[in-house]
Write a protein that holds these residues in place. Structure first.
Motif, short mmCIF file in Angstrom:
data_model
loop_
_atom_site.label_atom_id
_atom_site.label_comp_id
_atom_site.label_asym_id
_atom_site.label_seq_id
_atom_site.Cartn_x
_atom_site.Cartn_y
_atom_site.Cartn_z
N PRO A 1 28.24 49.17 26.04
CA PRO A 1 29.50 48.63 25.51
C PRO A 1 30.66 48.61 26.51
O PRO A 1 31.57 47.80 26.38
CB PRO A 1 29.82 49.54 24.33
N ASP A 2 30.64 49.48 27.52
CA ASP A 2 31.74 49.53 28.48
C ASP A 2 31.55 48.57 29.66
O ASP A 2 32.40 48.52 30.56
CB ASP A 2 31.94 50.96 29.00
N CYS A 3 30.49 47.80 29.66
CA CYS A 3 30.23 46.84 30.74
C CYS A 3 31.34 45.80 30.79
O CYS A 3 31.73 45.23 29.76
CB CYS A 3 28.88 46.16 30.52
N ARG A 4 31.87 45.56 31.97
CA ARG A 4 32.92 44.55 32.16
C ARG A 4 32.23 43.25 32.56
O ARG A 4 31.65 43.15 33.62
CB ARG A 4 33.92 45.01 33.21
N ILE A 5 32.32 42.25 31.67
CA ILE A 5 31.57 41.01 31.83
C ILE A 5 32.52 39.83 32.02
O ILE A 5 33.46 39.67 31.25
CB ILE A 5 30.68 40.74 30.60
N VAL A 6 32.21 39.01 33.03
CA VAL A 6 32.94 37.77 33.26
C VAL A 6 31.94 36.63 33.08
O VAL A 6 30.84 36.67 33.63
CB VAL A 6 33.55 37.73 34.68
N VAL A 7 32.32 35.63 32.31
CA VAL A 7 31.47 34.46 32.11
C VAL A 7 31.97 33.35 33.04
O VAL A 7 33.15 33.07 33.11
CB VAL A 7 31.51 33.99 30.63
N LEU A 8 31.02 32.77 33.78
CA LEU A 8 31.30 31.66 34.69
C LEU A 8 30.69 30.40 34.11
O LEU A 8 29.61 30.45 33.54
CB LEU A 8 30.61 31.89 36.03
#
Length: 184
Positions: free
Chosen positions: A83-90
């Motif tokens: 849950p703490d994963c920092r995710i960026v969508v490209l």
């Protein structure tokens, strides 16, 4: 890598990159490694989900449209496993609806391609209400339009008539645009 950047990344430097554009994926992986991340790459939804299940990273950059499905499936798996994963969508197909969907699935940011490693790093490490700085050299409106037309043209297997229909433009107009060089 600077000490300040190293401190921002933290002790867990694992980064998952999911994109089906192999040259872009390799360039981004090298650039992110130079910034201090420990990268792992995947070229499909299935491969990305498998890595998310077995070795959930602290950070992730996921392309929205992949050959075998939707990158949001990887985002969802990452959220479940870490849950703490920092995710960026490209994505190369920027739209408000997909940006909203990405954030609802748990992404912290949404970047349109072409995005460079600095843009990705700034998005991954942004904290709180701090907005990332605008890009130094943003693309011109003409360039953005040209890029969009080229993407749709490639999606239509370089079929001019189908591309013109999807873009709601006259076929001859599209042919003139495609015959010109890309704007700066």
């Amino acid at each position: 890598m600077t000490d300040e950047l190293s401190a921002q990344i933290g002790p867990d430097r694992t980064l998952l990159l999911v994109d089906d554009d192999e040259p872009f994926l390799k360039r981004l992986a090298r650039a992110m490694e130079k910034r201090g991340f420990v990268t792992e790459t995947a070229e499909s939804v299935a491969e990305g989900k498998q890595i998310a299940h077995s070795r959930p990273p602290a950070y992730a950059v996921v392309d929205l449209r992949l050959e075998d499905g939707n990158g949001l499936d990887v985002v969802e798996t990452l959220r479940e496993r870490r849950p703490d994963c920092r995710i960026v969508v490209l994505t190369g197909y920027g739209a408000i609806a997909t940006a909203v969907a990405a954030v609802k699935f748990g992404a912290i940011d949404y970047l349109s391609k072409p995005a460079d490693a600095d843009d990705v790093t700034n998005a991954l490490l942004a904290r709180g209400d701090v907005m990332p700085a605008p890009p130094e050299n943003p693309m011109s409106a003409d360039r953005v339009r040209w890029e969009h037309i080229q993407r749709v043209f490639e999606m239509c297997d370089r079929n001019v008539s189908e591309t013109a229909r999807r873009l709601n433009m006259h076929r001859r107009t599209l042919q003139r645009i495609l015959a010109k060089r890309s704007p700066k």
